[in-house]
Design an enzyme around this catalytic site. Structure first.
Site, short mmCIF file in Angstrom:
data_model
loop_
_atom_site.label_atom_id
_atom_site.label_comp_id
_atom_site.label_asym_id
_atom_site.label_seq_id
_atom_site.Cartn_x
_atom_site.Cartn_y
_atom_site.Cartn_z
N GLY A 54 0.85 -1.19 0.00
CA GLY A 54 0.00 0.00 0.00
C GLY A 54 0.88 1.23 0.00
N CYS A 81 5.19 -5.93 2.02
CA CYS A 81 5.51 -4.50 2.04
C CYS A 81 4.70 -3.77 3.12
CB CYS A 81 5.31 -3.91 0.64
SG CYS A 81 6.04 -2.28 0.47
N GLU A 170 5.46 -10.92 -5.79
CA GLU A 170 4.56 -11.06 -6.94
C GLU A 170 5.11 -10.41 -8.20
OE1 GLU A 170 4.25 -9.09 -4.41
OE2 GLU A 170 3.21 -7.22 -4.86
N SER A 222 -23.48 -10.41 -27.00
CA SER A 222 -22.89 -9.35 -27.82
C SER A 222 -21.95 -9.91 -28.88
CB SER A 222 -22.10 -8.40 -26.92
OG SER A 222 -20.91 -9.05 -26.48
N GLY A 223 -21.58 -11.19 -28.73
CA GLY A 223 -20.59 -11.74 -29.67
C GLY A 223 -19.19 -11.67 -29.10
N GLY A 224 -19.04 -11.00 -27.95
CA GLY A 224 -17.75 -10.97 -27.27
C GLY A 224 -17.56 -12.29 -26.53
N VAL A 225 -16.33 -12.54 -26.10
CA VAL A 225 -16.05 -13.84 -25.49
C VAL A 225 -16.77 -13.99 -24.13
CG1 VAL A 225 -13.84 -13.15 -24.45
CG2 VAL A 225 -14.22 -15.54 -25.00
N SER A 227 -19.77 -12.67 -22.88
CA SER A 227 -21.20 -13.02 -22.93
C SER A 227 -21.40 -14.36 -23.63
CB SER A 227 -22.03 -11.92 -23.58
OG SER A 227 -21.70 -11.76 -24.93
#
Ligand code: XMP
Length: 508
Positions: A54, A81, A170, A222-225, A227
């Site tokens: 943070g 941290c 990380e 929508s045709g997106g991956v 949805s």
């Protein structure tokens, strides 16, 4: 499912910690620092908690804190941290402002064995980003490693199973950072590798069946991956009780409606194709302000969608919202909201349907893994992102059917040439933007006065920042020639050489 919770103290890398743990096939989620110890303790499958980094100092009055009881919930804790310093403060050790900050790669010496550093010894390079340091250990804690400016760079309390690291494991610059996270997740917490695409699918189908039961649900396809994956998962769970609504707004990609019909006709769902182009274009008449345009498109979409939902009598609205959509909409309290994205237009205020989001806990690349698991067509998995308001944000000025067609074909040419050059999958997006001005040209020995088209091709890791792609001139020339040859209304093509920031990817 076994899970590791990452408490968010506002660090830049908080979500990256969670990502790394998921990459170890263990479920991990980020929760706000203020989440009560009782709530964390009640999480099913909880195996460990990580306190993130943070930007604040733990002594700042309004710096993010968690309850002291968080250290006593019966699972191992790792502080990173700021988290390392907060554990010190909560346990009544001492944190002080260091003489100098430590930023970047730093030499660390491991002086004592510890399960958090299992398999590591001697010198290692770690990535630091802090000024405050742990000056005095709390009772019961011992030092495991030190750097020049951080004498207590790693500590442990074996009795309580609490560990702290001043550096960022990380971040890839930390040597063996993944090994340290593996030590924590597998050995110390005993978490099992349950987070796989196959198990996700089984659980998602089961959860959807239990939630929706024999009620009806609708989803906007929508045709997106996202949805598409949500629709296919839901169709496996509830079959014909799912109605998928695809709205042709007139602002969709080239031959999109045929594409959607072809892909989804093979699934056991009630697919409704609504051709609403006229409704959208008349709502957009005279609208030139970008925000107003988005609102008009969003509102019209909801009106069209609502009509179908009402006709179906749906109780649930399924959405393809993914984890990063929730982060970007300010789900994480201590990180700043860069931009509030919405799929198309937000939800109506008086909505009676309940919202169900089967992909709410997964990231984009995990959605793609799930998509492959359920054997969704590769054409959908690999396609570029397309904004909710569609071509509407790529046509500057008024949106008309003619302008939509120019932009659609020009974008198709850009994508087609990227495909042919083998570059389509290497870039984030490639598309065309239409400008509402005209310039003079010469075509077939005649003066022309027509629109310019902008080609925009960008590379990005996470959509937050982006660089324009240094595309070969030959390829740009091919695109430019095709655009001016195949689209009558265009006589000039320019390439957008702006990064994000200062520009955004889309032009509106
Ligand atoms: P910007 O223009 O903000 O775009 O740099 C970042 C990414 O988000 C997409 N985008 C949207 N997606 N609804 C969406 O679903 C929207 O309103 C929207 N606006 C931008 C954009 O295509 C890019 O990939």
């Amino acid at each position: 499912m076994d899970s590791i919770i990452v408490l968010d103290f506002g660090g830049q890398y908080t979500h990256l910690i969670s990502r790394r743990i998921r990459d170890l096939n263990v479920f991990s989620e980020v929760l706000p620092a203020e989440t009560s110890a009782e709530k964390i303790k009640s999480i099913q499958g909880l195996k460990g908690v990580i306190f993130s980094g943070g930007a604040a100092s733990v002594y700042d009055e309004d710096s993010p804190k968690c309850e002291k009881q968080m250290l006593d919930i019966g699972v191992p804790i790792l502080g990173i941290c700021y988290g390392h310093q907060l554990i010190t403060l909560l346990e009544e050790g001492k944190v002080a402002s260091g003489d100098k900050g430590e930023y970047g790669i730093t030499d660390m010496i491991i002086s004592s064995g510890s399960s958090i550093m299992k398999g590591l010894s001697g010198q290692m390079n770690v990535w630091m980003n802090h000024r405050d340091i742990v000056q005095q250990l709390p009772d019961g804690y011992s030092t495991i490693a030190s750097t020049k400016n951080s004498p207590i760079a790693v500590f442990e309390n074996t009795g309580k199973d609490i560990y702290g690291v001043q550096f960022h494991p990380e971040v890839t610059h930390t040597e063996n950072g993944m090994k340290i996270l593996e030590n924590f997740v597998y050995d110390i917490c005993g978490a099992r590798k349950h987070w796989t695409a196959g198990l996700f699918v089984d659980n998602a189908v089961k959860e959807a069946k239990e939630t929706i039961g024999d009620k009806k649900a609708v989803i906007g396809l929508s045709g997106g991956v996202d949805s598409s994956v949500a629709a296919v998962l839901m169709s496996s769970a509830i079959g014909k009780n799912l109605t998928a609504v695809y709205v042709d707004t007139g602002l969709m990609r080239y031959k999109e409606t045929e594409f959607i019909e072809k892909i989804f006709s093979k699934y056991d769902l009630d697919l409704r194709i609504v051709r609403a182009q006229d409704r959208f274009f008349s709502a957009l008449k005279g609208v030139t302000d970008p925000e107003k345009k988005r609102k008009v498109i969003g509102k019209t979409f909801i009106d069209v969608f609502d009509d179908v939902a009402e006709e179906v009598g749906a109780d649930y609205l399924v959405q393809g919202t993914i984890y990063s959509d929730r982060i970007e909409s300010g789900h994480s309290k201590h990180s700043s909201t860069i931009k509030s994205h919405h799929n198309v237009g937000g939800l109506p205020e008086d909505m009676k349907m309940k919202v169900y989001e089967p992909l709410r806990n997964i990231y984009k690349d995990e959605v793609r893994k799930v998509a492959r698991e359920i054997k969704l067509a590769e054409d959908i998995i690999k396609r570029h992102v397309f904004p909710g308001p569609g071509l509407g944000v790529r046509i500057l000025g008024e949106v008309t059917p003619e302008r939509a067609e120019i932009t659609r074909i020009a974008s198709h040419i850009v994508e087609d040439e990227l495909h042919k050059a083998g570059l389509h999958e290497k870039v984030w997006m490639g598309f065309a933007v239409l400008l509402p001005v005209k310039s003079v040209g010469v075509q077939g020995d005649e003066r022309s006065y027509k629109y310019p088209v902008v080609i925009r091709i960008i590379e990005s890791e996470d959509a937050m920042t982006a660089n324009f792609t240094k595309i070969p001139y030959d390829l740009l020339e091919k695109m430019s020639t095709r655009i001016t040859n195949e689209i009558k209304a265009v006589n000039r093509v320019v390439y957008d050489v702006t990064n994000k920031p200062p520009a955004t990817m889309e032009w509106e």
